[in-house]
Design a protein around this motif. Structure first.
Motif, PDB file in Angstrom:
ATOM      1  N   LEU A  46      -8.171 -33.833   8.743  1.00  0.00           N
ATOM      2  CA  LEU A  46      -6.908 -34.589   8.716  1.00  0.00           C
ATOM      3  C   LEU A  46      -7.005 -35.826   9.608  1.00  0.00           C
ATOM      4  O   LEU A  46      -6.431 -36.870   9.298  1.00  0.00           O
ATOM      5  N   ALA A  47      -7.757 -35.688  10.699  1.00  0.00           N
ATOM      6  CA  ALA A  47      -7.904 -36.836  11.600  1.00  0.00           C
ATOM      7  C   ALA A  47      -8.764 -37.916  10.954  1.00  0.00           C
ATOM      8  O   ALA A  47      -8.575 -39.109  11.189  1.00  0.00           O
ATOM      9  N   LYS A  48      -9.714 -37.500  10.119  1.00  0.00           N
ATOM     10  CA  LYS A  48     -10.671 -38.460   9.553  1.00  0.00           C
ATOM     11  C   LYS A  48     -10.258 -38.997   8.185  1.00  0.00           C
ATOM     12  O   LYS A  48     -10.398 -40.179   7.919  1.00  0.00           O
TER      13      LYS A  48
ATOM     14  N   GLU B 162     -15.462 -39.977   0.953  1.00  0.00           N
ATOM     15  CA  GLU B 162     -15.111 -41.392   0.822  1.00  0.00           C
ATOM     16  C   GLU B 162     -16.072 -42.116  -0.118  1.00  0.00           C
ATOM     17  O   GLU B 162     -15.688 -43.054  -0.808  1.00  0.00           O
ATOM     18  N   LYS B 163     -17.328 -41.659  -0.145  1.00  0.00           N
ATOM     19  CA  LYS B 163     -18.294 -42.270  -1.051  1.00  0.00           C
ATOM     20  C   LYS B 163     -18.077 -41.796  -2.497  1.00  0.00           C
ATOM     21  O   LYS B 163     -18.085 -42.578  -3.428  1.00  0.00           O
ATOM     22  N   SER B 164     -17.847 -40.495  -2.667  1.00  0.00           N
ATOM     23  CA  SER B 164     -17.798 -39.927  -4.019  1.00  0.00           C
ATOM     24  C   SER B 164     -16.437 -40.101  -4.694  1.00  0.00           C
ATOM     25  O   SER B 164     -16.338 -40.147  -5.910  1.00  0.00           O
ATOM     26  N   PHE B 165     -15.393 -40.107  -3.897  1.00  0.00           N
ATOM     27  CA  PHE B 165     -14.051 -40.234  -4.484  1.00  0.00           C
ATOM     28  C   PHE B 165     -13.292 -41.379  -3.792  1.00  0.00           C
ATOM     29  O   PHE B 165     -12.309 -41.141  -3.094  1.00  0.00           O
ATOM     30  N   PRO B 166     -13.724 -42.626  -3.990  1.00  0.00           N
ATOM     31  CA  PRO B 166     -13.027 -43.720  -3.302  1.00  0.00           C
ATOM     32  C   PRO B 166     -11.580 -43.818  -3.798  1.00  0.00           C
ATOM     33  O   PRO B 166     -11.315 -43.671  -4.990  1.00  0.00           O
ATOM     34  N   LEU B 167     -10.668 -44.031  -2.874  1.00  0.00           N
ATOM     35  CA  LEU B 167      -9.247 -44.117  -3.235  1.00  0.00           C
ATOM     36  C   LEU B 167      -8.830 -45.571  -3.336  1.00  0.00           C
ATOM     37  O   LEU B 167      -9.249 -46.405  -2.540  1.00  0.00           O
ATOM     38  N   LYS B 168      -7.970 -45.865  -4.312  1.00  0.00           N
ATOM     39  CA  LYS B 168      -7.364 -47.198  -4.362  1.00  0.00           C
ATOM     40  C   LYS B 168      -6.412 -47.320  -3.181  1.00  0.00           C
ATOM     41  O   LYS B 168      -5.780 -46.345  -2.762  1.00  0.00           O
ATOM     42  N   GLU B 169      -6.256 -48.528  -2.706  1.00  0.00           N
ATOM     43  CA  GLU B 169      -5.400 -48.770  -1.538  1.00  0.00           C
ATOM     44  C   GLU B 169      -4.001 -48.161  -1.749  1.00  0.00           C
ATOM     45  O   GLU B 169      -3.435 -47.546  -0.853  1.00  0.00           O
ATOM     46  N   SER B 170      -3.507 -48.287  -2.994  1.00  0.00           N
ATOM     47  CA  SER B 170      -2.133 -47.843  -3.293  1.00  0.00           C
ATOM     48  C   SER B 170      -1.984 -46.317  -3.199  1.00  0.00           C
ATOM     49  O   SER B 170      -0.891 -45.796  -3.044  1.00  0.00           O
ATOM     50  N   LEU B 171      -3.118 -45.606  -3.287  1.00  0.00           N
ATOM     51  CA  LEU B 171      -3.036 -44.134  -3.288  1.00  0.00           C
ATOM     52  C   LEU B 171      -3.109 -43.552  -1.876  1.00  0.00           C
ATOM     53  O   LEU B 171      -3.028 -42.351  -1.682  1.00  0.00           O
ATOM     54  N   LYS B 172      -3.303 -44.425  -0.889  1.00  0.00           N
ATOM     55  CA  LYS B 172      -3.533 -43.921   0.466  1.00  0.00           C
ATOM     56  C   LYS B 172      -2.249 -43.436   1.139  1.00  0.00           C
ATOM     57  O   LYS B 172      -1.694 -44.081   2.021  1.00  0.00           O
ATOM     58  N   VAL B 173      -1.793 -42.318   0.697  1.00  0.00           N
ATOM     59  CA  VAL B 173      -0.583 -41.727   1.282  1.00  0.00           C
ATOM     60  C   VAL B 173      -0.978 -40.392   1.899  1.00  0.00           C
ATOM     61  O   VAL B 173      -1.667 -39.589   1.272  1.00  0.00           O
ATOM     62  N   ASN B 174      -0.577 -40.161   3.133  1.00  0.00           N
ATOM     63  CA  ASN B 174      -0.944 -38.893   3.775  1.00  0.00           C
ATOM     64  C   ASN B 174      -0.111 -37.732   3.213  1.00  0.00           C
ATOM     65  O   ASN B 174       1.109 -37.824   3.135  1.00  0.00           O
ATOM     66  N   GLY B 175      -0.791 -36.694   2.812  1.00  0.00           N
ATOM     67  CA  GLY B 175      -0.064 -35.523   2.308  1.00  0.00           C
ATOM     68  C   GLY B 175      -0.182 -34.369   3.292  1.00  0.00           C
ATOM     69  O   GLY B 175      -0.914 -34.452   4.276  1.00  0.00           O
ATOM     70  N   GLU B 176       0.509 -33.291   3.008  1.00  0.00           N
ATOM     71  CA  GLU B 176       0.401 -32.087   3.840  1.00  0.00           C
ATOM     72  C   GLU B 176      -0.688 -31.191   3.265  1.00  0.00           C
ATOM     73  O   GLU B 176      -0.770 -31.046   2.043  1.00  0.00           O
ATOM     74  N   PRO B 177      -1.502 -30.569   4.079  1.00  0.00           N
ATOM     75  CA  PRO B 177      -2.439 -29.601   3.510  1.00  0.00           C
ATOM     76  C   PRO B 177      -1.692 -28.367   3.002  1.00  0.00           C
ATOM     77  O   PRO B 177      -0.581 -28.077   3.454  1.00  0.00           O
TER      78      PRO B 177
ATOM     79  N   PRO C  45      -7.069 -38.457   6.153  1.00  0.00           N
ATOM     80  CA  PRO C  45      -5.746 -37.871   5.924  1.00  0.00           C
ATOM     81  C   PRO C  45      -5.198 -38.102   4.511  1.00  0.00           C
ATOM     82  O   PRO C  45      -4.259 -37.415   4.106  1.00  0.00           O
ATOM     83  N   GLN C  46      -5.812 -39.041   3.771  1.00  0.00           N
ATOM     84  CA  GLN C  46      -5.245 -39.341   2.442  1.00  0.00           C
ATOM     85  C   GLN C  46      -5.735 -38.371   1.362  1.00  0.00           C
ATOM     86  O   GLN C  46      -5.258 -38.409   0.237  1.00  0.00           O
ATOM     87  N   TYR C  47      -6.689 -37.527   1.695  1.00  0.00           N
ATOM     88  CA  TYR C  47      -7.208 -36.610   0.677  1.00  0.00           C
ATOM     89  C   TYR C  47      -6.490 -35.272   0.762  1.00  0.00           C
ATOM     90  O   TYR C  47      -6.167 -34.810   1.861  1.00  0.00           O
ATOM     91  N   LYS C  48      -6.258 -34.686  -0.393  1.00  0.00           N
ATOM     92  CA  LYS C  48      -5.525 -33.421  -0.414  1.00  0.00           C
ATOM     93  C   LYS C  48      -6.454 -32.276   0.001  1.00  0.00           C
ATOM     94  O   LYS C  48      -7.553 -32.133  -0.513  1.00  0.00           O
ATOM     95  N   ILE C  49      -5.961 -31.441   0.915  1.00  0.00           N
ATOM     96  CA  ILE C  49      -6.734 -30.296   1.383  1.00  0.00           C
ATOM     97  C   ILE C  49      -6.012 -29.010   1.022  1.00  0.00           C
ATOM     98  O   ILE C  49      -4.796 -28.887   1.215  1.00  0.00           O
TER      99      ILE C  49
END
Lengths: 262, 262
Positions: free
Chosen positions: B19-21, B217-232, B23-27
Motif C-alpha cells: 500500500l505504501a508503494k 508497474e512494468k506489467s500493468f501500467p496504469l493510465k494517469e486517470s486510473l490512479k485512485v487509491n482503493g481499500e484492500p 496504492p493504486q493497485y487493487k489488493i
C-alpha cells in the motif's frame, strides 16, 4: 470402543488416565494436529471441526465419545449431542465444575484456559446456577499451550509467565483452581507452586476419566476372560517429528501415530 | 489485482508495504485464520492449504499471487508453480536471500523462523549454491508468533525469549539476520537490540514488496486517470475479536474483515 478426541495431542493426558483405570477397553484417539490449536478460534469454527472429528471416530467404531478438549467442551456440546443423539458424550467441563464445587471452602474459584474457553462463560454459568454465592475468577492463559508444546515445562520463562497469569487470581483469594486445558497437567507442578500450596488444583483429565471409567464398567461389563490390555489406536490429521515427540510427552510412552486427512 | 495470502494475519505486513508503494493497485488478501499457524505443521499439509488459498484468490480475480508466508514460501512453491503455470508467483524467501547476500561482509548470516521454515533447509541451499563460503546459522523461534499474537510486543518475557533465541546466532558472529516469518517485523526493535547494532536485519515484507511493485508497474501500467487509491479487500477463514485486533496491529489501520469457509 471408546473414542477420544482433542484439537491436538494434549488430550492424550485423558487417554493416559483411562489406560490407568480401564486398560482392558479399546481406546481410539483422534488429534486434529492439522488445524490445531482450537483455543484461539471462534465457537463456530470449533463446532464445525468437532462434528468432523466425532464423525471420524464413530466411523471407526467408537460407541462412546470423550471430548478431551476444553475449548470444544465449552462451546460445541449442544450441537454435538443434538447431531449424534444416540451416542453417550463425556466432556471435561462438567466433572471439573463438580469437583471444584465440592472442594472450595471460600467459594472463590479460579479458572485459567484458552481464550475461547474463558470467553464462552460456561463455568461462570454453571457455578452461578449451582450456587450464586460462588465467585469465579478467570484469566485466559493463551501462551501456556505453545510453551508446553515447545517442551519448556520448567524453564524460567514458563515459570515467569505462569506467575503473571496467576497473579490476578491470587489477589482475589482463590482457594481452588481449574486447569481449564488438557495441556496444563504437564506443568501442574509449576502452576501449583505459583498458585500457592493452599490452592487446590483440579485436573480435568483425572476428573473426566473417573466418570468415563464408571460409566464404561457399568454399561459394558467385560467377562473375566476378555480382560486383556490392548494398545490404544492413535490418529492425527498431520504428522511431524515434533508431533511425535509431543505425543510421547503427553502419553508417557511411545506409540505409533497414524495419519488421516479429514 | 494482486492476491496476497498467509497462514494468518502476519502477511498484512506485506500488504502494508504494498500500500505504501503501489496504492493504486487493487489488493485482495486471504488469511487462513481457521487453520493457523502453518509453521508447526508438515510440508505436505502446508502445501495442501497453500493450493486451496491460491485457488480462492484466483477465483476472486487475482492475476498475481504473493505468498506472504515464510513457511509456504519454504515448502510449497514448486507445487504451486506447477499447478498454476500461467500465474506469476512471488514469495518471501528469494528476495530476503538476495538482500542478505548483498549486505553480509563476514559471510555469516543468521536466520530465525518457524520450525517448518528452518527445517526446510531452503535458505541453506540457496546460499550454498550462490556462494559456498557463506555460513548460515539457524535457530527455530516458534514462541515468537504466539507472543506477537498476544500483543506482547515489548514485554520483559518477550525480550528475554528473543535474547535466548538469538544467543547461539550471536556466538557464531552473524553480521546479517533474516527475520524468517512475516510476524517478526512487529518486534523488529527488540530483535535489533538483542542482535546488537552491528547486525543488519532483513525484513522480508519490505524486500518482497519492492519486487512486486517493480513487476506490477512494468506489467500493468496504469493510465494517469486510473490512479485512485482503493481499500484492500481482506478475507479470513475464521473471525474472532482477537483476530480483528491483530489485523489492526499488523496493518496499522482499521479495515473490515470478511469471512469465508474454504
Amino acid at each position: 470402543m471408546i473414542g477420544v478426541f482433542d484439537s491436538g495431542l494434549g488430550g492424550l493426558t485423558v487417554v493416559r488416565e483411562l489406560l490407568a483405570k480401564i486398560p482392558q477397553y479399546k481406546i481410539i484417539y483422534f488429534g486434529d494436529t492439522a488445524r490445531t490449536p482450537y483455543g484461539t478460534k471462534s465457537a463456530e469454527t470449533v463446532t464445525k471441526y468437532a462434528l468432523e472429528n466425532t464423525r471420524f471416530l464413530l466411523e471407526k467404531g467408537a460407541q462412546v465419545i470423550v471430548v478431551a478438549c476444553h475449548t470444544v467442551s465449552s462451546t460445541a456440546m449442544p450441537v454435538l449431542k443434538e447431531t449424534f443423539r444416540k451416542i453417550p458424550f463425556f466432556e471435561v467441563v462438567t466433572p471439573s465444575f463438580k469437583k471444584a464445587l465440592q472442594l472450595t471452602r471460600k467459594k472463590i474459584i479460579g479458572l485459567i484456559g484458552t481464550r475461547t474457553t474463558v470467553e464462552s462463560g460456561i463455568y461462570q454459568r454453571l457455578f452461578h446456577e449451582a450456587d450464586p454465592e460462588v465467585k469465579v475468577v478467570v484469566n485466559p492463559a493463551p501462551l501456556l499451550v505453545p510453551l508446553i508444546e515447545e517442551g519448556w515445562l520448567n524453564k524460567p520463562e514458563t515459570r515467569r509467565i505462569v506467575r503473571k497469569y496467576l497473579m490476578p487470581l491470587k489477589i482475589k483469594g482463590i482457594d481452588t483452581l481449574i486447569l481449564g486445558c488438557t495441556h496444563y497437567p504437564l506443568i501442574k507442578k509449576v502452576i501449583g507452586e505459583k498458585a500457592g500450596k493452599r490452592v487446590k488444583l483440579i485436573d480435568p483429565s483425572e476428573e473426566v476419566a473417573i466418570e468415563v471409567a464408571e460409566f464404561i464398567e457399568k454399561s459394558f461389563p467385560l467377562k473375566e476372560s476378555l480382560k486383556v490390555n490392548g494398545e490404544p489406536e492413535i490418529w492425527v490429521s498431520d504428522l511431524t517429528s515434533n508431533f511425535e515427540k509431543l505425543a510421547q510427552l503427553f502419553l508417557k510412552r511411545r506409540l505409533r501415530l497414524n495419519k488421516v486427512s479429514l
